[in-house]
Design an enzyme around this catalytic site. Sequence first.
Site, PDB file in Angstrom:
ATOM      1  N   SER A 112       0.790  -1.236   0.000  1.00 34.71           N
ATOM      2  CA  SER A 112       0.000   0.000   0.000  1.00 34.71           C
ATOM      3  C   SER A 112       0.820   1.282   0.000  1.00 34.71           C
ATOM      4  O   SER A 112       0.236   2.370  -0.073  1.00 34.71           O
ATOM      5  CB  SER A 112      -0.958   0.000   1.194  1.00 34.71           C
ATOM      6  OG  SER A 112      -2.007  -0.914   0.973  1.00 34.71           O
ATOM      7  N   THR A 174      -6.889 -13.518   3.326  1.00 35.55           N
ATOM      8  CA  THR A 174      -5.690 -13.907   4.067  1.00 35.55           C
ATOM      9  C   THR A 174      -4.738 -14.596   3.107  1.00 35.55           C
ATOM     10  O   THR A 174      -5.128 -15.020   2.002  1.00 35.55           O
ATOM     11  CB  THR A 174      -6.026 -14.879   5.210  1.00 35.55           C
ATOM     12  OG1 THR A 174      -6.537 -16.109   4.651  1.00 35.55           O
ATOM     13  CG2 THR A 174      -7.065 -14.266   6.152  1.00 35.55           C
ATOM     14  N   TYR A 210     -10.328   3.156   5.986  1.00 33.68           N
ATOM     15  CA  TYR A 210      -9.187   2.807   5.143  1.00 33.68           C
ATOM     16  C   TYR A 210      -9.498   1.568   4.313  1.00 33.68           C
ATOM     17  O   TYR A 210     -10.114   0.618   4.795  1.00 33.68           O
ATOM     18  CB  TYR A 210      -7.953   2.547   6.003  1.00 33.68           C
ATOM     19  CG  TYR A 210      -6.752   2.130   5.189  1.00 33.68           C
ATOM     20  CD1 TYR A 210      -5.962   3.081   4.563  1.00 33.68           C
ATOM     21  CD2 TYR A 210      -6.448   0.784   5.012  1.00 33.68           C
ATOM     22  CE1 TYR A 210      -4.881   2.704   3.788  1.00 33.68           C
ATOM     23  CE2 TYR A 210      -5.371   0.392   4.244  1.00 33.68           C
ATOM     24  CZ  TYR A 210      -4.593   1.358   3.632  1.00 33.68           C
ATOM     25  OH  TYR A 210      -3.531   0.977   2.859  1.00 33.68           O
ATOM     26  N   ASN A 212      -8.466  -0.505   0.143  1.00 33.81           N
ATOM     27  CA  ASN A 212      -7.902  -0.443  -1.201  1.00 33.81           C
ATOM     28  C   ASN A 212      -8.866   0.131  -2.225  1.00 33.81           C
ATOM     29  O   ASN A 212      -8.438   0.726  -3.220  1.00 33.81           O
ATOM     30  CB  ASN A 212      -7.490  -1.854  -1.653  1.00 33.81           C
ATOM     31  CG  ASN A 212      -6.266  -2.365  -0.928  1.00 33.81           C
ATOM     32  OD1 ASN A 212      -5.395  -1.606  -0.545  1.00 33.81           O
ATOM     33  ND2 ASN A 212      -6.202  -3.678  -0.750  1.00 33.81           N
ATOM     34  N   GLY A 347       2.720  -0.794   3.984  1.00 36.83           N
ATOM     35  CA  GLY A 347       2.022  -1.672   3.070  1.00 36.83           C
ATOM     36  C   GLY A 347       2.560  -3.077   3.166  1.00 36.83           C
ATOM     37  O   GLY A 347       3.668  -3.298   3.650  1.00 36.83           O
TER      38      GLY A 347
END
Length: 394
Positions: A112, A174, A210, A212, A347
Site C-alpha cells: 500500500s 488472508t 481505510y 484499497n 504496506g
Amino acid sequence: MRRTRGTSTSSRTRRRTALVAAGLVAALAAGSAAAPAFAAPASAPHASASAKGTYGPDAEALAAALAGLPDHDITAALVRVGGHGNWRGTAGVRDVRTGAPALENARFRAGSVTKVVTAAIVLQLAAEGRIDLDGSVQRYLPGLLTEDFKEPITVRQLLNYTSGLKPGASLGDTVEAGYPHRFETLTPQQVVAASVAQGPAYSPGTRQTYGNIHYTVLGLLIEKVTGDSYAHQAQVRIFRPLGMRHSSFPAAGDTGIHGPHNRGYDWIDGKLVDVTEWNMTDRFAAGDLISTTADLERFLVGLFRGRVVPEPQLREMFTLPDVPDPHYGAALERIEVNGKVVWGKGGSRPGYTAGIAATRDLSRTLVYSANSTDAKGDGQQAAAQRLAFPAFNR
C-alpha cells in the site's frame, strides 16, 4: 563516517549461516508449526552510519532491531534512515534454502505504499487543472456507480478514504485463503464492480474507512483522464523524473519480481512457504508497486520537498478530513512516534511488508522493507514497531 561491517567470510560465520539456513529449510520441509530453532543469526547486520551530533539516528537501537535475523517472524530486512545524519542496515538471508545473505539493493513488493504514488499522480493532475478534487466519480467515470449511489463521491473523498465505498472483490482476504489462487487474475474492473454491487456503506464524507477500493477507483480515474495506463503515468510522472530506476508495476498476470530480490515466505498451515511468486493484478493502483529502499527514499524526500506535487495540492496529503477520529490525509497517515509527529504509509503483500515515513521538515526520514512471515497479519505492525519506531528515537 563510521562504518561497521558485521558480515564475515570466516569459517565460523559460514557455519552459523549453515545452521540457520538448515533450521529454516527443515521448517520448509517438515512444516512444523513451531519456530525453527535458530542457533545464531545467519550473519550480523551489515550497517553504515553518518551522524550529526546528538541529532543523528540512534544507531545502537537500529542495529538491535536487525539483530538475530533471520528468525521466525522476519527472514530479511533493509532499513534506510536519513535527515540529520543517516543510517543504513541490512540483515537476514536472501533465500532460506541457500542461506545467502540478504541483498541491500533488493527489489520488493511495497504493498500500500503504492497509494502515495497514486495520490501524487492525482494531485499533479489537479495542479494541471485536469482533475477537480471536488469533482465527482459520477462525472469522471460515468456509469461506474449504480443508481444506489445517490450522493456524489468526490475525488478528494477517494483520496482521504471517506468515499463510503465498500471493499471490492478479492481472491482471498488472508494469505492462506489466497495462496491456492495466487496465479489467477482479478481485474481492477472486477474489484470495483463487486464493491459497487453492494451499494454505499455510508454517506460520503462522514466517516473515514481505510481500504484499497478508494485507490483502485483512483487508478481507473487516472487512466480515464490521461488516456494512458496507470503504470506508464507513474513512470513518466514519478519514477523517471526522480531517477527511480528500479521501481515498476508488473504487467497484468506477471507473478514475478524481476531483478535482484530477497525471497518472501509465509507460515501457512504450520509450514514456511515460499510466496514470492504471486499475481498482484487485483491490487493495481492500491498496492502493486515493486521498488527498492533507495528509490522510495528518493520519492519520499522529493515529495515532501514539493518536487513531485506542487503547493497547494501537496497540503492535501497533510490535511485530515473533518470526520470523527481521522488518521489519514491524501494517502499519508499521521502518527506520533516517540513524541514526534510523523507522516507515512505502510504496506504489505504476502511475504513482504514495507514502509516510508518522515517528519514534515525531513529532519528524519525512514524507508524499510521486511520479509515478514506474517505480512498480511500481525507481522505488518510488528515489523513497523521493530524497524520503524527506533528510527524516531531522537
